[in-house]
Design a protein around this motif. Sequence first.
Motif, PDB file in Angstrom:
ATOM      1  N   SER A  52      43.505  37.633  45.072  1.00 23.59           N
ATOM      2  CA  SER A  52      42.136  38.453  45.674  1.00 23.59           C
ATOM      3  C   SER A  52      41.459  39.106  44.535  1.00 23.59           C
ATOM      4  N   LYS A  53      40.397  39.787  44.887  1.00 26.90           N
ATOM      5  CA  LYS A  53      39.502  40.324  43.921  1.00 26.90           C
ATOM      6  C   LYS A  53      40.233  41.618  43.501  1.00 26.90           C
ATOM      7  N   ASP A  54      41.002  42.185  44.272  1.00 31.65           N
ATOM      8  CA  ASP A  54      41.799  43.364  44.006  1.00 31.65           C
ATOM      9  C   ASP A  54      42.863  43.092  43.144  1.00 31.65           C
ATOM     10  N   GLU A  55      43.776  41.859  43.262  1.00 35.35           N
ATOM     11  CA  GLU A  55      44.764  41.431  42.506  1.00 35.35           C
ATOM     12  C   GLU A  55      44.265  41.140  41.066  1.00 35.35           C
ATOM     13  N   LEU A  56      42.887  40.559  41.026  1.00 27.14           N
ATOM     14  CA  LEU A  56      42.315  40.323  39.721  1.00 27.14           C
ATOM     15  C   LEU A  56      42.199  41.855  38.881  1.00 27.14           C
ATOM     16  N   GLN A  57      41.609  42.668  39.868  1.00 30.57           N
ATOM     17  CA  GLN A  57      41.572  44.143  39.127  1.00 30.57           C
ATOM     18  C   GLN A  57      42.816  44.692  38.563  1.00 30.57           C
ATOM     19  N   MET A  58      43.838  44.349  39.550  1.00 24.60           N
ATOM     20  CA  MET A  58      45.093  45.079  39.158  1.00 24.60           C
ATOM     21  C   MET A  58      45.488  44.119  37.647  1.00 24.60           C
ATOM     22  N   ALA A  59      45.286  43.099  37.616  1.00 31.79           N
ATOM     23  CA  ALA A  59      45.952  42.351  36.403  1.00 31.79           C
ATOM     24  C   ALA A  59      45.105  42.723  35.267  1.00 31.79           C
ATOM     25  N   GLU A  60      43.930  43.130  35.394  1.00 31.22           N
ATOM     26  CA  GLU A  60      43.088  43.823  34.254  1.00 31.22           C
ATOM     27  C   GLU A  60      43.455  44.829  33.755  1.00 31.22           C
ATOM     28  N   ASP A  61      43.713  45.677  34.726  1.00 34.06           N
ATOM     29  CA  ASP A  61      44.533  47.124  34.441  1.00 34.06           C
ATOM     30  C   ASP A  61      45.793  46.857  33.557  1.00 34.06           C
ATOM     31  N   GLN A  62      46.523  45.955  34.107  1.00 36.90           N
ATOM     32  CA  GLN A  62      47.987  45.442  33.528  1.00 36.90           C
ATOM     33  C   GLN A  62      47.690  45.090  32.202  1.00 36.90           C
ATOM     34  N   LEU A  63      46.538  44.383  31.852  1.00 36.03           N
ATOM     35  CA  LEU A  63      46.099  44.018  30.382  1.00 36.03           C
ATOM     36  C   LEU A  63      45.952  45.380  29.508  1.00 36.03           C
ATOM     37  N   LYS A  64      45.210  46.314  30.124  1.00 38.31           N
ATOM     38  CA  LYS A  64      44.747  47.669  29.477  1.00 38.31           C
ATOM     39  C   LYS A  64      46.156  48.663  29.022  1.00 38.31           C
ATOM     40  N   GLU A  65      47.076  48.270  30.105  1.00 34.18           N
ATOM     41  CA  GLU A  65      48.451  48.931  29.812  1.00 34.18           C
ATOM     42  C   GLU A  65      49.463  48.125  29.174  1.00 34.18           C
ATOM     43  N   GLY A  66      49.060  47.142  28.600  1.00 31.27           N
ATOM     44  CA  GLY A  66      50.050  46.155  27.939  1.00 31.27           C
ATOM     45  C   GLY A  66      51.124  45.613  28.318  1.00 31.27           C
ATOM     46  N   LYS A  67      50.901  45.353  29.696  1.00 32.08           N
ATOM     47  CA  LYS A  67      51.843  44.679  30.800  1.00 32.08           C
ATOM     48  C   LYS A  67      51.857  43.062  30.854  1.00 32.08           C
ATOM     49  N   ILE A  68      50.677  42.687  30.523  1.00 32.18           N
ATOM     50  CA  ILE A  68      50.307  41.263  30.531  1.00 32.18           C
ATOM     51  C   ILE A  68      49.607  40.849  29.151  1.00 32.18           C
ATOM     52  N   THR A  69      49.618  39.683  28.791  1.00 26.64           N
ATOM     53  CA  THR A  69      48.646  39.282  27.590  1.00 26.64           C
ATOM     54  C   THR A  69      47.671  38.998  28.022  1.00 26.64           C
ATOM     55  N   SER A  70      46.380  38.837  27.079  1.00 30.41           N
ATOM     56  CA  SER A  70      45.219  38.250  27.538  1.00 30.41           C
ATOM     57  C   SER A  70      45.124  36.646  27.983  1.00 30.41           C
ATOM     58  N   ASP A  71      46.241  36.041  27.397  1.00 29.41           N
ATOM     59  CA  ASP A  71      46.278  34.510  27.925  1.00 29.41           C
ATOM     60  C   ASP A  71      46.768  34.548  29.594  1.00 29.41           C
ATOM     61  N   GLN A  72      47.614  35.524  29.648  1.00 26.72           N
ATOM     62  CA  GLN A  72      48.090  35.401  31.063  1.00 26.72           C
ATOM     63  C   GLN A  72      46.881  36.060  32.110  1.00 26.72           C
ATOM     64  N   LEU A  73      46.140  36.866  31.679  1.00 24.59           N
ATOM     65  CA  LEU A  73      44.949  37.294  32.145  1.00 24.59           C
ATOM     66  C   LEU A  73      43.879  36.100  32.330  1.00 24.59           C
ATOM     67  N   GLU A  74      43.768  35.456  31.474  1.00 26.94           N
ATOM     68  CA  GLU A  74      42.728  34.245  31.699  1.00 26.94           C
ATOM     69  C   GLU A  74      43.403  33.416  32.635  1.00 26.94           C
ATOM     70  N   GLU A  75      44.483  33.046  32.519  1.00 26.86           N
ATOM     71  CA  GLU A  75      45.166  32.341  33.438  1.00 26.86           C
ATOM     72  C   GLU A  75      44.890  32.631  34.940  1.00 26.86           C
ATOM     73  N   ILE A  76      45.059  33.940  35.324  1.00 28.53           N
ATOM     74  CA  ILE A  76      44.812  34.447  36.643  1.00 28.53           C
ATOM     75  C   ILE A  76      43.316  34.433  36.956  1.00 28.53           C
ATOM     76  N   LYS A  77      42.425  34.822  35.846  1.00 30.80           N
ATOM     77  CA  LYS A  77      41.103  34.633  36.126  1.00 30.80           C
ATOM     78  C   LYS A  77      40.580  33.153  36.618  1.00 30.80           C
ATOM     79  N   HIS A  78      41.369  32.373  35.752  1.00 34.13           N
ATOM     80  CA  HIS A  78      40.905  30.870  36.212  1.00 34.13           C
ATOM     81  C   HIS A  78      41.421  30.575  37.541  1.00 34.13           C
ATOM     82  N   ILE A  79      42.574  30.834  37.879  1.00 31.76           N
ATOM     83  CA  ILE A  79      43.201  30.675  39.270  1.00 31.76           C
ATOM     84  C   ILE A  79      42.220  31.084  40.435  1.00 31.76           C
ATOM     85  N   LYS A  80      41.737  32.697  40.219  1.00 29.94           N
ATOM     86  CA  LYS A  80      40.882  33.274  40.984  1.00 29.94           C
ATOM     87  C   LYS A  80      39.479  32.488  41.531  1.00 29.94           C
ATOM     88  N   GLU A  81      39.167  31.692  40.273  1.00 30.01           N
ATOM     89  CA  GLU A  81      37.887  31.167  40.314  1.00 30.01           C
ATOM     90  C   GLU A  81      37.809  29.513  40.590  1.00 30.01           C
TER      91      GLU A  81
END
Length: 408
Positions: A52-81
């Motif tokens: 969801s939109k909220d889950e994508l925002q959470m993932a972006e926050d995770q990246l800022k906090e160093g909990k996931i990598t940029s590649d993981q975020l890109e994968e999540i964005k791709h799935i969202k789209e």
Amino acid sequence: MYFSEIVINMKFVRIIMKNCLRNGSIILIILAAITFVHGAVPGDLDGDKIVSKDELQMAEDQLKEGKITSDQLEEIKHIKENYPRTIVDCTNRTVTIYKPIKRIIAFGGYDTEIISLMGDKEKIVGIPNYFKDIDFRRMFFPSLIDKTAPGSASSPDLEMILNLSPDLLTCWHYYPSKLEEQLPENITVVGLDLFDPKTFVDEAKKLAYILEKEEALDNYIDGFYYKHMDIIAERTKDLPEEKRPMVYWERLKPYETFGSPNYITRVIELAGGKNIFANDDFDIAETDAEKVVKHNPDIIIRYAGTKGPETGYSVDDPAQAKALRNEIMQRPELAQTNAVKNGRVYVMYMGLPLGIQGPIGEAYAAKIIQPDLFKDLDPQRMIQEFLSDFLDVQFDPSQHGVFIYPPL
């Protein structure tokens, strides 16, 4: 870890996530950890398999906090789209894909060829145990020959399938429901009918869609499949019945043949002929000589495989194809048929009218059935074009291979 354990663990994760979300708290490491759980959708926190939109925002926050990598975020964005993706398979089952497919068991054989043609052969982790029996595949898909063969769709090795951890299992239309019942829910089963020219393009497009390979498939469909099939269809579409010769198409043993539901009936009709058993409701069956003689076919086409070997890409000597034709010509019960009296008896390589080779087989059938309409059609040139342009291999069919006998 067994798949049953993974499924249980996944359900457990979903329960935790729902409780955490209800309580307004987020376990930050879950998003990163869930990526490694087979069947989980990266970025999905509430277990509905959709980002969801909220889950994508959470993932972006995770990246800022160093909990996931940029590649993981890109994968999540791709799935969202791009997901979910839903198709209706050849058995009328609605199938939904929630994330990119990374591991495939292709039990149909022809699905394996299309997946490879589209550039996704590295995703194939399992093939049917009969895959290497066909010389086309041995010669032009060598990297797949040594892949694990967990049985077949009709006789699957379930333990081996589970060990291969596929996201997707594709098979012929006979088997999806049975396989789905035996496998955990995180393995998606899709039935595909890639035999019949009537359904081939639509079925191939379903596969391309769930693999995000639409453009790669379109290059082949527009650049080869339609390019040749449309020419044949246009020239035969208005042929009156009296100009359509009667065709008896024999399978791999005497008087084994094809009825109305079978793809061969469509191959014959598209090529400008009529299957002598077009009004019979069987798919493949053994008939008898009396019925064949009663229909008095104008043309006989006999399939031949490569186990002999008799025909195929790996066969240069037509001796066995010639012997097979002679056997048919010398059957006393067929002596008075138009086909034998006029010498219109042919042996054809069995692989040609099927799957990605379909237009080549259709071209040979058209030249056999309507030779005057298709004097300009050159199946040998088509073979060379197909292999060079779409499989990136060099092969000279004027020097190698026995595809039809006698030569046209």
